[in-house]
Design a protein around this motif. Structure first.
Motif, short mmCIF file in Angstrom:
data_model
loop_
_atom_site.label_atom_id
_atom_site.label_comp_id
_atom_site.label_asym_id
_atom_site.label_seq_id
_atom_site.Cartn_x
_atom_site.Cartn_y
_atom_site.Cartn_z
N THR A 63 -41.66 27.00 -10.08
CA THR A 63 -42.54 27.17 -11.24
C THR A 63 -42.84 28.65 -11.47
O THR A 63 -43.03 29.42 -10.52
CB THR A 63 -43.86 26.41 -11.07
N SER B 163 -45.50 29.39 -13.07
CA SER B 163 -46.93 29.44 -13.39
C SER B 163 -47.71 30.32 -12.43
O SER B 163 -48.81 30.77 -12.76
CB SER B 163 -47.53 28.02 -13.43
N GLU C 35 -47.04 33.25 -11.89
CA GLU C 35 -47.14 34.57 -12.54
C GLU C 35 -48.52 34.76 -13.14
O GLU C 35 -48.98 35.88 -13.30
CB GLU C 35 -46.08 34.70 -13.65
N LYS C 36 -49.15 33.65 -13.51
CA LYS C 36 -50.49 33.73 -14.12
C LYS C 36 -51.58 33.81 -13.06
O LYS C 36 -52.64 34.38 -13.29
CB LYS C 36 -50.73 32.49 -14.99
N ALA D 69 -42.78 20.45 -15.98
CA ALA D 69 -43.48 21.35 -16.89
C ALA D 69 -44.91 20.89 -17.10
O ALA D 69 -45.84 21.68 -17.10
CB ALA D 69 -42.74 21.41 -18.24
N THR E 112 -47.19 21.35 -13.85
CA THR E 112 -47.71 22.70 -13.66
C THR E 112 -48.61 23.11 -14.82
O THR E 112 -49.46 23.98 -14.66
CB THR E 112 -46.57 23.71 -13.48
N HIS E 113 -48.45 22.48 -15.99
CA HIS E 113 -49.41 22.70 -17.08
C HIS E 113 -50.81 22.26 -16.63
O HIS E 113 -51.80 22.95 -16.85
CB HIS E 113 -48.96 21.93 -18.33
N SER F 57 -52.12 24.76 -14.19
CA SER F 57 -52.51 26.01 -14.82
C SER F 57 -53.78 25.86 -15.65
O SER F 57 -54.65 26.73 -15.65
CB SER F 57 -51.34 26.49 -15.69
#
Lengths: 710, 710
Positions: free
Chosen positions: B156, B158, B160-161, B177, B180-181, B184
């Motif tokens: 993932t 994610s 990175e955020k 997707a 991990t949404h 996040s």
């Protein structure tokens, strides 16, 4: 036709919201007190006009020269704020009127919200305001602010959290606390409120006046309204009409939907929380979108700030996640927002670019695009141009926040929106720090795609209502109606309705049994016999209706039976004979569908029409539709089609389709009858109205018209 | 009874989620590539065990010594990640098995989600995994992370955020997707996810395995699940059961609810999106709360982190705004969350303190409390102690952020919660900077009170399900059923059902007209005559049913009529005579209510029972309830009471109350029959089942049992 007077009427609130001078009666030197806050706020933010504190005990208030009395003011202020105890408020209002002031905001509480005595005092206050021609806001209100001119005629403490930010929302609220709650919640989300007006007890200015003012005020693009009950009809309806003609969306929170909520609303304020279903019908009529939660209200208001209101809304979805695509499809179907598929050629074109994409709509470009970022533009362009959707929802989750993809995605999204600025472009992403950038490019940003869908759908409802307001308004001819002095018999009721366009079953009154036989022979068997008396309203309760009468002997026998039953159950009733009516078949192939139509008088909105399928649909499922009278046949048909049981009229269970056109015509005619009949009409009950297969019409088989005192 | 094996079964996923060593097949030196990300993440965050990159072209990968082949690994890794092209993936899996590895995460795509050939490859992959006893996650999945041990077997982007933050949420998702949404979105709201597992194509490990692992794993308190379709029954049901016994709430987003969404789900993955209503029934059975939006899922998960799940939830509301009180009442009624009133004495006590407060519930303490802040505590204490509510929602809008009131409010709120830590204390306020402080004190914070209400209601549903799981489970005795080899006649069907506890209308088969007369005389008139043939399933379509047969002559005549009709419409059918049945009255006072009961076989969950009111309720309104078989009479009665048309059984329209107890007994018996009959039972249709007034029982008037191949 009512435009000009309405606007001048609403503009009479100008001094309340756009004053050039302000007096504060009961001004306090203490900036945190009720009588001190407005002065502190206006000084702090630089209101341009004079502020005149009135306080008999002090030479200055917060550094401003104070006046000992209203009479001593240098001139009549454009607006005065009353912040004195309730015992002194009415006198202050009277003195302000004498001074020439024509706009007053009354913070003071202790009136109709309190008890009977308070309600009487409030009536006195209204009378004083009317005597002077004062537009009076309150009492028991939190006041007004108009950030455009730095006018803060309010004692809200919400400015402690932050001043208004630029924006073009107007808030109109009956509740002060909740009105400023909306303001504060909007502020937290970066949505700017320019004008906020709270109406409190509505002794003179009502919610409708405020909505109407906002509908014509350049300070406001989008109106958020909070209502507990609508007390006044004319200004409210004129305001809703003006708002849609001026293309200003109203999103309204109307509480008291539930039984519990309705009870709480009544204990909370002096509101008449009118029947919620009637209010809903009125909001639907004018394209006002009702929000279920404050959050939904702000979502819709936020979306509306783009001022893109598609008259025929369709949704195209571009997504990097198939799962999100499914979820958005579910949400769109639940909201009633159409998602037509992409044209076949466009789908083929996209499939050639990314073999395992799903290009139908939702258009799932898959994570493949991250390998070739130019494809994002190609896909977005295809959704906009080939798909031709009026609204486009683009789902990128946290990808939009990524170091590598984030900036490139933003660049392409900016370009596509610039190329098609007429569309409603909506981004669903988890990138809080990118929201302001996208918004600056004209995008709307939502974290949750489901919330985005609800807001997008509302833009289409606004668009449809605005388009309807621009179209020629249907003429609804009113029949001539002369109501009898009191509630008439069934026969008279049906003939009155028949004359007005609600067809009655062919029938004849028969004073004796031989006349009954003659009537039956002329109508044709089978017939129905009903006791005929102005004093017996509910015939079936006393066995006063006989079905399946097949020949002359049965007519004679039935005549006697009905007279016996009437004498037994209602000995005092005046008996005029029997009604002989054609029996419309209701069973089997080609049988009629039983409907119920009615009129009742809403205390605020006047005559309201109701339609439902007969029997269990009304009694068990409460499956009915309402509409304020009068309305045309198109509207009547919309009501009929909104019923859950509509399939029964539309050929369900192998029946032939019913004559919906005739039914709609009868319903519209009934609505015109209700208006033409005037205020003495207390109610109408057409039950059943029998609807035959298409082309064969419909007939009222029974009807009651209730007539009240003149 | 299944606890021990289930737990050991689910624990077989330990190596996938809690490995001590990790190999990456197709490891990349590039930290942003799919085969590079897991290594980069684990190095960055300090995974404690060895990481073994496999890459034939490099001596080192991201600074770690690399291995040229799986065979050269120093030992079997606890888990291996496959990130090689699809052509090489199955071979890698096989080599890992040979090496002794028993847990594999396969990122590689290009299998069942792609095309038929991919589906076949995936079946080969499953076979290889099974051969070695490997627990295989994927293929086409985004992997796993377990932040407790800094294991990040996922590519993932994610992170990175932001890295996971402390917390006890577990995410189980079929979509990478979207999984991990959720992670996040939770992160943005300060909700910590400890474990996230995405299942992709589910070649071996299915969603149920993952839910089951989380149900017994100490890393997870609250489970968020995302599903497009449930492919596997046993582990799914066992997982839901284990979760509720371990008091771990599951909140699930199951998409594909709409027609459009269902179509999108099927194009998106290889899911069998089972009938949504059946899935809903299964979730209800186990107290899984289904969220409509991601936001709602996170609201509920957030509320669940307090681990307060009232078995009998009630809501007390303390508000400073009457308007908010009304709005909350509306929301509670819509959510089905009870708000009982405060006791009369307590109301009187509060009224004595603030004369114009509204102390019923919502308890509106009005802005008066700002004059005497100690009153806040008094009111809150009364709501908690006198009201005795399990959940308390406290509405303070922006007041909580105020300079003066804010700190004092916080102090009193902290004290009241400390005094009653067993309650669910929820604050609705517009004070973003105070949220963390209140949360630290054990409060839940929501900006929007309506969202708070939805989350609070869910805690009660969890509580009720957990309490039910602790109670003794009902024994549902299964009847002995011997299905005939093929679909039986109506008479045989009804006698089979009657023997199993679904009472049939008294009736006799009559081979000739004189036997029919004798049967009718013994049953008593009126009777119903029906054609008797194993080859005619839908008798009424050929006019094969005669009602209102009142005497012997009519029996003889009817017998002839039926035989004529059968010969005419179904000349090839074997005719065994007629059925003579008691005619149960369905019209008028004391008439029976017509119900329809049925069984169908869901491809995933097996036999499912359906109940609805006959006629329009089923055909037009789709007003039916479903439940997986078998179930007891209490559950059957709950289904019946959930019908919109239930009032028709409960005395609506002046009817006597129907025998709901007998109906529930028959429905439960039918559910047991369906299980006992085994997999050859394709379906049952009992329509109508006639329910007489209370005490008089119910009777199947017609029944079809469809028998499939062995």
């Amino acid at each position: 036709m009512t435009t000009a007077p309405v606007i001048s009427g609403f503009a009479s609130l100008d001094a309340l919201v756009r004053p050039r001078s302000v007096a504060v009666i009961g001004a306090s030197d203490e900036p945190a007190r009720i009588g001190g806050r407005p002065i502190a706020y206006m000084k702090d933010r630089g209101f341009a006009g004079p502020i005149w504190p009135v306080n008999p005990k002090r030479p200055t208030v917060q550094g401003l020269p104070a006046f000992a009395s209203i009479a001593e003011l240098p001139a009549a202020p454009d607006v005065a704020i009353i912040a004195v105890p309730s015992a002194l408020a009415i006198q202050a209002l009277d003195e302000l009127g004498t001074k020439g002031c024509r706009a007053v905001i009354c913070f003071t509480a202790g009136f109709a919200e309190m008890d009977e005595k308070g309600a009487e005092e409030q009536q006195r206050m209204t009378a004083v305001a009317r005597k002077h021609g004062i537009r009076l806001l309150g009492p028991n209100c939190l006041g007004v602010f108009n950030d455009a001119i730095r006018f803060y005629g309010t004692f809200t403490a919400s400015f402690e959290k932050g001043w208004p930010i630029p924006g073009r929302i107007g808030i109109a609220s009956q509740s002060g606390a909740y009105g400023t709650h909306i303001f504060s919640a909007a502020l937290d989300r970066g949505i700017g409120t320019q004008v906020c007006i709270t109406t409190g007890n509505e002794a003179e200015v009502a919610l409708g006046d405020v909505l109407g003012w906002m509908a014509q005020a350049p300070e406001v693009d989008v109106i958020c309204a909070y209502a507990e009950g609508i007390r006044e009809r004319e200004s409210f309806l004129a305001a809703l009409d003006l708002a849609r003609r001026n293309r200003k969306p109203i999103v309204m929170m109307k509480v008291g939907r539930s039984q519990l909520g309705g009870a709480a609303a009544q204990s909370h304020t002096a509101s008449i929380a009118g029947d919620d279903a009637v209010t809903q019908a009125v909001l639907d009529e004018f394209g006002v979108v009702r929000a279920r939660t404050t959050e939904e209200m702000l979502d819709i208001a936020y979306a509306a700030t783009r001022r893109i209101y598609p008259a025929k809304n369709t949704l195209g979805v571009l997504t990097v996640s198939g799962g999100a695509g499914v979820l958005i499809s579910d949400a769109a179907e639940a909201a009633g927002l159409p998602m037509p598929p992409m044209p076949e050629e466009a789908q083929a074109k996209l499939r050639a670019l990314i073999p395992f994409c799903a290009p139908r709509n939702p258009v799932d470009c898959t994570a493949q695009v991250t390998n070739d970022l130019k494809l994002i533009s190609t896909f977005a362009e295809s959704v906009a141009v080939d798909g031709g959707y009026s609204s486009i929802l683009s789902f990128w989750s946290q990808t939009a926040a990524g170091r590598s993809l984030g900036p490139k995605l933003h660049e392409q999204m900016r370009a596509i929106r610039e190329a098609h600025p007429d569309r409603l472009w909506v981004m669903s992403m988890l990138a809080p720090n990118k929201v302001r950038d996208y918004e600056a490019d004209g995008w709307l940003c939502f974290e949750d795609p489901s919330r985005a869908v609800v807001a997008i759908e509302a833009m289409g409802r606004f668009g449809a209502a605005f388009a309807k307001a621009e179209a020629p308004q249907p003429e609804i001819p009113l029949p001539k109606v002369e109501l009898p002095p009191t509630t008439p018999s069934e026969a008279v009721a049906k003939s009155l309705l028949d004359a007005a366009g609600v067809p009655a079953v062919p029938e004849h009154a028969a004073p004796d049994s031989e006349a009954a036989v003659a009537a039956a022979e002329s109508i044709g068997y089978p017939v129905v016999l009903k006791i005929l008396s102005p004093d017996i309203l509910h015939k079936s309760e006393i066995g006063g209706v006989l079905l399946d009468i097949a020949n002359a002997d049965q007519v004679r026998q039935g005549f006697g039976t009905l007279l016996d039953r009437a004498r037994h159950h209602a000995p005092a009733a005046r008996i005029e004979g029997v009604l002989v009516a054609k029996q419309i078949p209701t069973k089997g192939e080609g049988g009629a569908v039983e409907m119920a139509l009615g009129i009742f008088r809403d205390p605020v909105f006047g005559p309201v029409a109701m339609v439902g399928l007969g029997g269990i649909f009304i009694e068990v499922l409460k499956d009915v539709a309402f509409r304020r009278c009068p309305f045309d046949t198109a509207e009547a048909e919309r009501m009929i089609r909104s019923l859950r049981g509509f399939p029964l009229l539309d050929g369900a269970r192998g029946r032939p389709k019913a004559d919906v056109a005739a039914l709609a015509k009868a319903l519209s005619a009934l609505s015109a009858f209700a208006v033409a009949a005037g205020p003495r009409l207390a109610g109408v009950d057409v039950n059943p109205l029998l609807v035959l297969p298409a082309g064969q019409g419909c007939y009222a088989a029974d009807a009651v018209i209730e007539v009240g005192a003149a």
